[in-house]
Design a protein around this motif. Structure first.
Motif, short mmCIF file in Angstrom:
data_model
loop_
_atom_site.label_atom_id
_atom_site.label_comp_id
_atom_site.label_asym_id
_atom_site.label_seq_id
_atom_site.Cartn_x
_atom_site.Cartn_y
_atom_site.Cartn_z
N VAL A 1 0.87 -1.18 0.00
CA VAL A 1 0.00 0.00 0.00
C VAL A 1 0.91 1.23 0.00
O VAL A 1 2.05 1.17 0.44
CB VAL A 1 -0.96 0.05 1.22
CG1 VAL A 1 -1.94 -1.10 1.21
CG2 VAL A 1 -0.19 0.08 2.52
N VAL A 2 0.37 2.33 -0.50
CA VAL A 2 1.08 3.61 -0.43
C VAL A 2 0.24 4.52 0.45
O VAL A 2 -0.95 4.71 0.20
CB VAL A 2 1.26 4.23 -1.83
CG1 VAL A 2 1.95 5.58 -1.74
CG2 VAL A 2 2.06 3.29 -2.74
N ASP A 3 0.86 5.05 1.50
CA ASP A 3 0.11 5.92 2.41
C ASP A 3 0.01 7.34 1.82
O ASP A 3 0.64 7.63 0.79
CB ASP A 3 0.72 5.88 3.82
CG ASP A 3 2.01 6.66 3.98
OD1 ASP A 3 2.42 7.42 3.07
OD2 ASP A 3 2.64 6.51 5.04
N PRO A 4 -0.76 8.22 2.43
CA PRO A 4 -0.96 9.56 1.88
C PRO A 4 0.30 10.41 1.75
O PRO A 4 0.32 11.37 0.99
CB PRO A 4 -1.94 10.22 2.87
CG PRO A 4 -2.66 9.08 3.50
CD PRO A 4 -1.66 7.98 3.57
N THR A 5 1.37 10.05 2.47
CA THR A 5 2.61 10.81 2.36
C THR A 5 3.51 10.30 1.24
O THR A 5 4.57 10.86 0.99
CB THR A 5 3.42 10.75 3.68
OG1 THR A 5 3.89 9.41 3.88
CG2 THR A 5 2.59 11.22 4.86
N GLY A 6 3.11 9.20 0.57
CA GLY A 6 3.91 8.63 -0.51
C GLY A 6 4.84 7.52 -0.07
O GLY A 6 5.68 7.06 -0.84
N THR A 7 4.69 7.05 1.16
CA THR A 7 5.51 5.95 1.66
C THR A 7 4.90 4.61 1.25
O THR A 7 3.71 4.37 1.47
CB THR A 7 5.63 6.02 3.19
OG1 THR A 7 6.29 7.24 3.55
CG2 THR A 7 6.43 4.85 3.75
N LEU A 8 5.71 3.75 0.66
CA LEU A 8 5.28 2.39 0.31
C LEU A 8 5.45 1.50 1.53
O LEU A 8 6.51 1.51 2.17
CB LEU A 8 6.13 1.85 -0.84
CG LEU A 8 5.90 0.39 -1.25
CD1 LEU A 8 4.50 0.19 -1.82
CD2 LEU A 8 6.97 -0.07 -2.25
N LEU A 9 4.42 0.73 1.86
CA LEU A 9 4.44 -0.20 2.99
C LEU A 9 4.11 -1.59 2.48
O LEU A 9 3.15 -1.76 1.73
CB LEU A 9 3.41 0.22 4.04
CG LEU A 9 3.50 1.66 4.53
CD1 LEU A 9 2.17 2.12 5.10
CD2 LEU A 9 4.59 1.77 5.56
N PHE A 10 4.90 -2.58 2.88
CA PHE A 10 4.59 -3.96 2.52
C PHE A 10 5.32 -4.90 3.47
O PHE A 10 6.21 -4.48 4.21
CB PHE A 10 4.95 -4.28 1.07
CG PHE A 10 6.42 -4.22 0.76
CD1 PHE A 10 7.22 -5.36 0.86
CD2 PHE A 10 7.01 -3.04 0.37
CE1 PHE A 10 8.57 -5.31 0.58
CE2 PHE A 10 8.37 -2.98 0.08
CZ PHE A 10 9.14 -4.12 0.18
N HIS A 11 4.92 -6.14 3.45
CA HIS A 11 5.56 -7.17 4.27
C HIS A 11 5.79 -8.37 3.35
O HIS A 11 4.84 -9.02 2.91
CB HIS A 11 4.64 -7.55 5.42
CG HIS A 11 5.28 -8.46 6.43
ND1 HIS A 11 4.82 -8.57 7.69
CD2 HIS A 11 6.34 -9.30 6.36
CE1 HIS A 11 5.54 -9.45 8.36
NE2 HIS A 11 6.47 -9.90 7.56
N ALA A 12 7.06 -8.63 3.06
CA ALA A 12 7.41 -9.77 2.22
C ALA A 12 7.09 -11.06 2.96
O ALA A 12 7.31 -11.17 4.17
CB ALA A 12 8.89 -9.71 1.85
N ALA A 13 6.56 -12.05 2.26
CA ALA A 13 6.25 -13.34 2.87
C ALA A 13 7.54 -14.07 3.23
O ALA A 13 8.54 -14.00 2.50
CB ALA A 13 5.42 -14.18 1.90
N ASP A 14 7.53 -14.76 4.35
CA ASP A 14 8.71 -15.51 4.79
C ASP A 14 9.08 -16.59 3.77
O ASP A 14 8.22 -17.30 3.25
CB ASP A 14 8.44 -16.17 6.15
CG ASP A 14 8.38 -15.15 7.28
OD1 ASP A 14 8.87 -14.02 7.10
OD2 ASP A 14 7.82 -15.48 8.35
N GLY A 15 10.37 -16.67 3.50
CA GLY A 15 10.88 -17.74 2.64
C GLY A 15 10.58 -17.56 1.16
O GLY A 15 10.88 -18.45 0.37
N ARG A 16 10.03 -16.43 0.75
CA ARG A 16 9.68 -16.22 -0.66
C ARG A 16 10.60 -15.17 -1.27
O ARG A 16 11.05 -14.25 -0.60
CB ARG A 16 8.23 -15.75 -0.78
CG ARG A 16 7.19 -16.61 -0.12
CD ARG A 16 7.02 -17.91 -0.81
NE ARG A 16 6.55 -17.64 -2.16
CZ ARG A 16 5.94 -18.52 -2.92
NH1 ARG A 16 5.72 -19.73 -2.47
NH2 ARG A 16 5.55 -18.22 -4.13
#
Length: 135
Positions: free
Chosen positions: A72-87
């Protein structure tokens, strides 16, 4: 003599933003924040400064399942994500910049040029072998 009333209505102008660089993350990196992912955020002309930007994202990954939680991209332009373990692998994010000004009377609420392709690469961790002396 004929009288006319002419009504001039302002319409929503498109927002603008830029996505300057690809994103790289390490396998098993956990939750990630990438400040400055979206830059030059402008809702439209100054009369539209009250509007809020959102960034709908379509994710295409090879292999599928690279994310424990979707980007997701928040209103300030920061990209947020969580990579899946082991992938690890490559994901293409189709990101659109949209404001909440609407499209009434021909207004435009989506960045001209449509979607931006951003390549997110999750690289595998290096394999470390232990060698014991004398073996």
């Amino acid at each position: 003599q004929i009288l006319f009333n002419i009504r001039i209505t302002a319409v929503n102008q498109p927002p603008s933003c830029n996505f300057p660089h690809p994103v790289f993350a390490s396998q098993d990196a956990g939750p990630m924040e990438v400040p400055g992912f979206a830059i030059d955020l402008v809702q439209g002309p100054s009369s539209e400064s009250w509007q809020h930007l959102v960034f709908p994202i379509t994710v295409s990954s090879d292999p599928p399942g690279l994310f424990a939680s979707p980007p997701v991209v928040d209103p300030t332009g920061t990209l947020l994500f969580h990579a899946a373990d082991g992938r690890y692998g490559r994901s293409v994010l189709l990101v659109t910049c949209r404001d909440n000004g609407g499209t009434e009377f021909g207004g435009v609420d989506t960045r001209v040029g449509g979607q931006v392709e951003v390549i997110l690469t999750i690289v595998p961790k290096p394999v470390v072998s232990q060698v014991r002396p004398g073996m």
